[in-house]
Design a protein around this motif. Structure first.
Motif, PDB file in Angstrom:
ATOM      1  N   THR A 183       0.830  -1.196   0.000  1.00 63.47           N
ATOM      2  CA  THR A 183       0.000   0.000   0.000  1.00 63.47           C
ATOM      3  C   THR A 183       0.870   1.253   0.000  1.00 63.47           C
ATOM      4  O   THR A 183       1.937   1.275   0.614  1.00 63.47           O
ATOM      5  CB  THR A 183      -0.930   0.049   1.223  1.00 63.47           C
ATOM      6  OG1 THR A 183      -0.149   0.224   2.409  1.00 63.47           O
ATOM      7  CG2 THR A 183      -1.739  -1.229   1.342  1.00 63.47           C
ATOM      8  N   GLU A 185       0.292   5.574   0.346  1.00 65.51           N
ATOM      9  CA  GLU A 185      -0.582   6.738   0.472  1.00 65.51           C
ATOM     10  C   GLU A 185      -0.233   7.740  -0.620  1.00 65.51           C
ATOM     11  O   GLU A 185       0.933   7.903  -0.986  1.00 65.51           O
ATOM     12  CB  GLU A 185      -0.381   7.399   1.835  1.00 65.51           C
ATOM     13  CG  GLU A 185      -0.790   6.532   3.010  1.00 65.51           C
ATOM     14  CD  GLU A 185      -0.434   7.175   4.343  1.00 65.51           C
ATOM     15  OE1 GLU A 185       0.328   8.171   4.341  1.00 65.51           O
ATOM     16  OE2 GLU A 185      -0.907   6.676   5.377  1.00 65.51           O
ATOM     17  N   ASN A 187      -1.186  11.827  -1.789  1.00 64.03           N
ATOM     18  CA  ASN A 187      -1.839  13.114  -1.555  1.00 64.03           C
ATOM     19  C   ASN A 187      -1.588  14.008  -2.761  1.00 64.03           C
ATOM     20  O   ASN A 187      -0.454  14.084  -3.251  1.00 64.03           O
ATOM     21  CB  ASN A 187      -1.288  13.794  -0.304  1.00 64.03           C
ATOM     22  CG  ASN A 187      -1.465  12.946   0.944  1.00 64.03           C
ATOM     23  OD1 ASN A 187      -2.483  12.284   1.118  1.00 64.03           O
ATOM     24  ND2 ASN A 187      -0.471  12.960   1.820  1.00 64.03           N
ATOM     25  N   GLN A 218      -8.985   6.983 -13.312  1.00 69.04           N
ATOM     26  CA  GLN A 218      -9.749   5.745 -13.452  1.00 69.04           C
ATOM     27  C   GLN A 218      -9.245   4.884 -14.617  1.00 69.04           C
ATOM     28  O   GLN A 218      -9.432   3.670 -14.635  1.00 69.04           O
ATOM     29  CB  GLN A 218     -11.243   6.044 -13.642  1.00 69.04           C
ATOM     30  CG  GLN A 218     -11.858   6.904 -12.545  1.00 69.04           C
ATOM     31  CD  GLN A 218     -11.544   6.405 -11.145  1.00 69.04           C
ATOM     32  OE1 GLN A 218     -11.797   5.252 -10.811  1.00 69.04           O
ATOM     33  NE2 GLN A 218     -10.980   7.282 -10.324  1.00 69.04           N
ATOM     34  N   THR A 234      -7.710   4.328  -4.962  1.00 66.34           N
ATOM     35  CA  THR A 234      -8.923   4.885  -4.375  1.00 66.34           C
ATOM     36  C   THR A 234      -8.604   6.233  -3.745  1.00 66.34           C
ATOM     37  O   THR A 234      -7.665   6.338  -2.948  1.00 66.34           O
ATOM     38  CB  THR A 234      -9.495   3.959  -3.287  1.00 66.34           C
ATOM     39  OG1 THR A 234      -9.889   2.726  -3.881  1.00 66.34           O
ATOM     40  CG2 THR A 234     -10.710   4.592  -2.618  1.00 66.34           C
ATOM     41  N   PHE A 235      -9.381   7.263  -4.121  1.00 65.40           N
ATOM     42  CA  PHE A 235      -9.302   8.546  -3.448  1.00 65.40           C
ATOM     43  C   PHE A 235     -10.524   8.649  -2.538  1.00 65.40           C
ATOM     44  O   PHE A 235     -11.653   8.759  -3.007  1.00 65.40           O
ATOM     45  CB  PHE A 235      -9.248   9.703  -4.451  1.00 65.40           C
ATOM     46  CG  PHE A 235      -7.903   9.848  -5.097  1.00 65.40           C
ATOM     47  CD1 PHE A 235      -6.868  10.482  -4.423  1.00 65.40           C
ATOM     48  CD2 PHE A 235      -7.664   9.321  -6.361  1.00 65.40           C
ATOM     49  CE1 PHE A 235      -5.614  10.600  -5.005  1.00 65.40           C
ATOM     50  CE2 PHE A 235      -6.410   9.433  -6.952  1.00 65.40           C
ATOM     51  CZ  PHE A 235      -5.380  10.069  -6.267  1.00 65.40           C
ATOM     52  N   GLY A 236     -10.275   8.605  -1.242  1.00 67.55           N
ATOM     53  CA  GLY A 236     -11.380   8.599  -0.282  1.00 67.55           C
ATOM     54  C   GLY A 236     -11.688   9.948   0.310  1.00 67.55           C
ATOM     55  O   GLY A 236     -12.688  10.096   1.019  1.00 67.55           O
ATOM     56  N   LEU A 237     -10.841  10.940   0.024  1.00 70.88           N
ATOM     57  CA  LEU A 237     -11.067  12.267   0.592  1.00 70.88           C
ATOM     58  C   LEU A 237     -10.805  13.332  -0.465  1.00 70.88           C
ATOM     59  O   LEU A 237      -9.799  13.275  -1.167  1.00 70.88           O
ATOM     60  CB  LEU A 237     -10.154  12.501   1.805  1.00 70.88           C
ATOM     61  CG  LEU A 237     -10.301  13.837   2.561  1.00 70.88           C
ATOM     62  CD1 LEU A 237     -10.017  13.641   4.035  1.00 70.88           C
ATOM     63  CD2 LEU A 237      -9.366  14.919   1.997  1.00 70.88           C
ATOM     64  N   GLU A 254      -6.834  12.887  -1.113  1.00 72.03           N
ATOM     65  CA  GLU A 254      -6.047  11.913  -0.363  1.00 72.03           C
ATOM     66  C   GLU A 254      -6.555  10.521  -0.703  1.00 72.03           C
ATOM     67  O   GLU A 254      -7.768  10.284  -0.716  1.00 72.03           O
ATOM     68  CB  GLU A 254      -6.149  12.166   1.140  1.00 72.03           C
ATOM     69  CG  GLU A 254      -5.538  13.491   1.570  1.00 72.03           C
ATOM     70  CD  GLU A 254      -5.584  13.722   3.066  1.00 72.03           C
ATOM     71  OE1 GLU A 254      -5.998  12.792   3.802  1.00 72.03           O
ATOM     72  OE2 GLU A 254      -5.193  14.816   3.513  1.00 72.03           O
ATOM     73  N   GLY A 255      -5.617   9.627  -1.016  1.00 76.52           N
ATOM     74  CA  GLY A 255      -6.035   8.299  -1.431  1.00 76.52           C
ATOM     75  C   GLY A 255      -5.012   7.233  -1.140  1.00 76.52           C
ATOM     76  O   GLY A 255      -4.019   7.453  -0.431  1.00 76.52           O
ATOM     77  N   THR A 256      -5.248   6.060  -1.691  1.00 79.63           N
ATOM     78  CA  THR A 256      -4.381   4.913  -1.461  1.00 79.63           C
ATOM     79  C   THR A 256      -4.182   4.131  -2.750  1.00 79.63           C
ATOM     80  O   THR A 256      -5.111   4.015  -3.569  1.00 79.63           O
ATOM     81  CB  THR A 256      -4.957   3.992  -0.367  1.00 79.63           C
ATOM     82  OG1 THR A 256      -4.080   2.885  -0.158  1.00 79.63           O
ATOM     83  CG2 THR A 256      -6.332   3.455  -0.740  1.00 79.63           C
TER      84      THR A 256
END
Length: 384
Positions: A183, A185, A187, A218, A234-237, A254-256
């Motif tokens: 994983t 992170e 930003n 995508q 995935t961008f969750g924020l 912010e994503g992963t």
């Protein structure tokens, strides 16, 4: 202390469950681990704790009676910022913190294995690593970089487990290749020009730029990655703007990133960089992209050692073995496996709730079954 009984192991697990602590703050957990270990037969063992970089870590080394190698066994000890909702009589005593990933099970199994080999001195040396900060802050990476695994504390091979609610209690699950994804992170900051909503020509809207960035991202998985392989972005924020009638001059995502190999992760990182450069050019704005992988590399199992583990489990009449698919969840044991040959495997705990859930309630019968299977495997490994 002689061999820990099933009821004693369950009592240990329940006490650990009541005192969950976050990464690098596992002081009560460390003290309790040392309390339990200190009651064991330490005639052939040495304890290390209060390490400068990892003050909550505990290491125990057992001297083998005729050592050919040093085998490492790692367990993680930290918890998660989750409000427990199990309703158990031994629920967490620490508000907003819970062993929602089953590390209390992990520690208890490790203590059971340690206790066994302290009573029945193994042929090979064993090093047990009770590791802080798996969920965050890269405890395994910190330990390695601070030189914890040197000289007699250096394992020739490393093993570790993770509980799995989807497998029957006590079953061992594993696979050749990657068990957990790596994983990273990510930003992304977009810097343009704010302005009045009625005069868009005088501003540079970063909601639009960030939205186009997300749309283009995508296509990375669908068009830049081999469909036979696996990757996730995935961008969750997303944060932008302050009020409905002011054009946002900045935005942040912010994503992963997750991938089953380090090569895959690096490929995704490269493509994200390219997309960011393109957006900056297209929208005449500044796009700053930042990546942080830390110690969360893919958990890539060593082929020879994993083949031996799987072969043993299939042949062992008392072990239920299940071949599992790779998981996109992350685990910082991947960093240690990038430095030492080794294998991570699953221990089934048969629960309807998933990992990181506020209602996770592992089946405690998995503890003794797991200990016995791992003890038999380690004894097998010492002669094969």
């Amino acid at each position: 202390m002689t061999q820990l009984t099933t009821s004693e192991l369950i009592q240990i697990r329940r006490h650990l469950h009541q005192i969950p602590e976050l990464a690098m703050h596992e002081t009560q957990t460390r003290d309790y681990l040392i309390e339990v270990i200190s009651q064991m037969n330490l005639d052939h063992a040495e304890i290390r704790d209060q390490l400068s970089a990892l003050p909550t870590a505990v290491l125990v080394r057992i001297e083998g009676r005729d050592p050919q190698r040093t085998i490492g066994y790692r367990t993680d000890i930290d918890a998660l910022p989750v409000d427990e909702q199990t309703g158990l009589p031994y629920t967490s005593r620490h508000p907003h913190i819970m062993h929602a990933c089953g590390h209390d099970i992990h520690m208890t199994v490790a203590l059971g294995i340690l206790n066994y080999f302290l009573e029945y001195q193994p042929r090979d040396n064993l090093v047990f690593f009770f590791q802080p900060a798996e969920e965050s802050k890269n405890g395994g990476k910190v330990a390695y970089e601070q030189g914890v695994f040197q000289d007699k504390w250096r394992p020739d091979e490393f093993y570790g487990l993770h509980d799995n609610p989807d497998l029957p209690a006590g079953a061992i699950g594993c696979r050749m290749g990657t068990l957990f994804a790596g994983t990273t992170e990510v930003n992304v900051d977009f810097i343009g020009q704010s302005g009045h909503a009625a005069f868009p020509q005088d501003a540079n809207d970063m909601v639009v730029a960030a939205s186009q960035f997300i749309n283009q991202v995508q296509t990375i998985i669908s068009r830049s990655i081999n469909p036979i392989e696996s990757g996730v972005i995935t961008f969750g924020l997303m944060q932008a703007g302050t009020i409905r009638n002011v054009i946002a001059g900045s935005a942040r995502l912010e994503g992963t990133i997750r991938g089953l190999t380090q090569v895959m992760i690096e490929r995704i990182v490269d493509r994200l960089q390219q997309v960011a450069t393109g957006i900056a050019s297209s929208y005449d704005c500044e796009v700053n992209i930042e990546f942080n992988q830390g110690g969360y590399l893919p958990v890539e199992n060593n082929p020879a050692l994993t083949e031996r583990l799987i072969k043993f489990c299939k042949q062992d009449s008392e072990t239920e073995f299940i071949e599992t698919a790779p998981a996109m969840t992350g685990e910082d044991f991947g960093y240690l496996l990038s430095k030492f040959p080794g294998t991570m495997f699953w221990l089934g705990v048969d629960d309807n709730s998933q990992l990181h859930s506020a209602t996770l309630t592992p089946d405690e019968s998995s503890i003794n079954k797991g200990i016995n299977s791992i003890n038999r495997f380690l004894e097998f490994r010492m002669t094969h």
